[in-house]
Design an enzyme around this catalytic site. Structure first.
Site, short mmCIF file in Angstrom:
data_model
loop_
_atom_site.label_atom_id
_atom_site.label_comp_id
_atom_site.label_asym_id
_atom_site.label_seq_id
_atom_site.Cartn_x
_atom_site.Cartn_y
_atom_site.Cartn_z
N LYS A 119 57.92 41.19 31.65
CA LYS A 119 56.61 40.71 31.16
C LYS A 119 55.66 40.47 32.34
O LYS A 119 56.10 40.42 33.50
CB LYS A 119 56.81 39.41 30.37
CG LYS A 119 57.38 38.27 31.20
CD LYS A 119 57.82 37.09 30.32
CE LYS A 119 58.44 36.00 31.18
NZ LYS A 119 59.02 34.93 30.36
N TYR A 157 34.50 27.36 55.02
CA TYR A 157 33.78 26.48 54.09
C TYR A 157 34.21 25.03 54.27
O TYR A 157 35.39 24.73 54.44
CB TYR A 157 34.08 26.87 52.64
CG TYR A 157 33.35 28.10 52.15
CD1 TYR A 157 31.96 28.11 52.03
CD2 TYR A 157 34.05 29.23 51.77
CE1 TYR A 157 31.29 29.24 51.56
CE2 TYR A 157 33.41 30.36 51.29
CZ TYR A 157 32.02 30.35 51.18
OH TYR A 157 31.38 31.46 50.72
C1 LIG Z 1 60.35 34.84 30.90
C2 LIG Z 1 61.51 34.66 30.03
C3 LIG Z 1 62.80 34.95 30.50
C4 LIG Z 1 63.10 35.33 31.93
O1 LIG Z 1 63.23 34.16 32.70
P1 LIG Z 1 63.66 34.26 34.24
O2 LIG Z 1 63.77 32.84 34.63
O3 LIG Z 1 62.57 34.98 34.94
O4 LIG Z 1 64.94 34.99 34.30
C5 LIG Z 1 63.84 34.87 29.59
N1 LIG Z 1 63.63 34.52 28.32
C6 LIG Z 1 62.41 34.20 27.84
C7 LIG Z 1 62.26 33.80 26.41
C8 LIG Z 1 61.32 34.25 28.68
O5 LIG Z 1 60.11 33.93 28.20
#
Ligand SMILES: *Cc1c(COP(=O)(O)O)cnc(C)c1O
Length: 391
Positions: free
Chosen positions: A39, A264
């Site tokens: 994702k 800045y």
């Molecule tokens: C993002 C996510 C993961 C992956 O988690 P990691 O800590 O990056 O391994 C797994 N399950 C769900 C439901 C997630 O949203």
């Protein structure tokens, strides 16, 4: 580098990613399989190239958060079964089902939507049903189970391929909630079985739970961060390899008098005659302003502190102590150079956040370059070269 593009870019080591996938798979118990979580553009690493690697090494399933993310992979020709984790609107659900994506169903509302669409369009649906074992976010709670079972009992076209849940505290070794969530999940699965809902698969573990060895034989796992070499455990020092190196170069170098104000707000004033390097990366690229007077970057294998505020497109480094620094020198903002390394965990600590956010902040202004096996660089799918072609 043969591209006429800005000298600030993220280099993605595809071989390191491949080795991390193997390393995660290697610690899984018998019968367990990896769902690669790609994702948010693979946590900023670029979902399409990494999905292709997953496909080539036989990863069984990819998970994304959004329909758009699943579509991007499909559009690029990735054929690995893809699970969409987050809730979709009714319109999106129909598109996802017509596209053959697997839906993460996180509540009775989502199940009702699938039920309606399946009846209307006459297509079957494959779903993974999420149970809230203690995360308190998505997933069915006890009170939802009967309603969910009733829908599933009345619609044979909805196949529940898996039951799953998500740990809230797996990054903390021995956190008592983790054990309680595992028990609660099994209890909810048993209750659903009594109600006639059974699934061939189950998955609970994220990267942290995998690294803690909390996977029951046969369960699948959803791992993201570990595949990118991120440290999933708060106490951890896993043997995984960082995949991203964020590089830039020195665009301007000046020697200034003591008492010179830098950046800045004049938050940094030189105490002695100093050499200040200006580097073309800023918070608009995802290098946080929280790193002002706090961050460090690597120049000629040495640490150069950020001097003054990070601005939108630029950051200034104090390179006074580093011999031989010149305009055009490589600057590593994240990753290794020489014997030293700046990790996403180090940056996260300074920002008061987690490595996940450090990766996700590095945005589309920063080209991704993929190091191929022969050492050459391939520009990422979202990056067009000056000439206009997209690779
Ligand atoms: C993002 C996510 C993961 C992956 O988690 P990691 O800590 O990056 O391994 C797994 N399950 C769900 C439901 C997630 O949203």
């Amino acid at each position: 580098m043969s591209y006429a593009q800005r000298p600030t870019f993220a280099e993605i080591d595809l071989d390191a990613f491949t080795r991390n996938v193997s390393a995660v798979v290697a610690v899984l118990p018998a019968g367990s399989h990896l769902i690669a979580v790609l994702k948010a553009d693979a946590y900023g690493h670029g979902a399409v190239p990494l999905a292709r690697i997953c496909e080539s090494v036989g990863v069984e399933m990819i998970a994304v958060a959004l329909l758009e993310e699943a579509d991007e992979l499909r559009g690029a020709g990735v054929a690995v079964p893809t699970l969409i984790l987050d809730p979709l609107t009714e319109e999106q659900t129909e598109i996802a089902l017509r596209s053959g994506f697997i839906l993460g169903i996180s509540g009775p509302e989502g199940l009702e939507i699938v039920d309606r669409i399946v009846k209307r369009i006459g297509l079957g649906a494959h779903v993974h049903l999420e149970l809230d074992s203690g995360m308190g976010r998505l997933g069915l709670i006890d009170d939802d189970l009967e309603a969910a079972a009733a829908i599933l009992g009345s619609n044979q076209a909805i196949a529940v391929d898996a039951l799953f849940s998500h740990y809230a505290c797996a990054s903390v070794h021995g956190d008592p909630l983790t054990g309680r969530q595992t028990l609660k999940f099994r209890e909810m699965c048993a209750r659903l079985a009594e109600l006639g809902v059974r699934a061939p698969l189950a998955h609970l573990a994220n990267s942290a739970a995998v690294m803690q060895g909390l996977v029951s034989p046969g369960d699948w796992v959803r791992s993201g961060l570990a595949l990118f070499g991120g440290e999933a455990l708060e106490s951890g020092s896993s043997a995984l390899e960082p995949v991203m190196t964020l590089r830039s170069t020195i665009a301007r170098l000046k020697e200034v008098e003591p008492g010179s104000s830098i950046g800045y707000g004049s938050t940094f004033v030189t105490r002695c005659r100093s050499r200040i390097a200006t580097v073309p990366i800023g918070y608009a690229d995802g290098y946080s302003r929280l790193m002002s007077n706090r961050g460090e970057a690597l120049v000629r294998g040495c640490r150069a502190p950020v001097a003054g505020r990070v601005s939108m497109d630029l950051v200034t480094l104090d390179v006074t102590g580093i011999p031989g620094v010149a305009v055009g020198d490589e600057v590593v903002v994240l990753g290794g150079q020489g014997q030293d390394r700046i990790s996403a965990e180090e940056i996260a600590e300074k920002m008061g956040t987690i490595p996940y956010e450090v990766f996700c902040m590095i945005n589309s202004r920063v080209p991704r370059l993929y190091q191929a096996k022969d050492g050459s660089m391939i520009s990422g799918s979202r990056v067009s070269t000056r000439a206009g072609e997209t690779t």
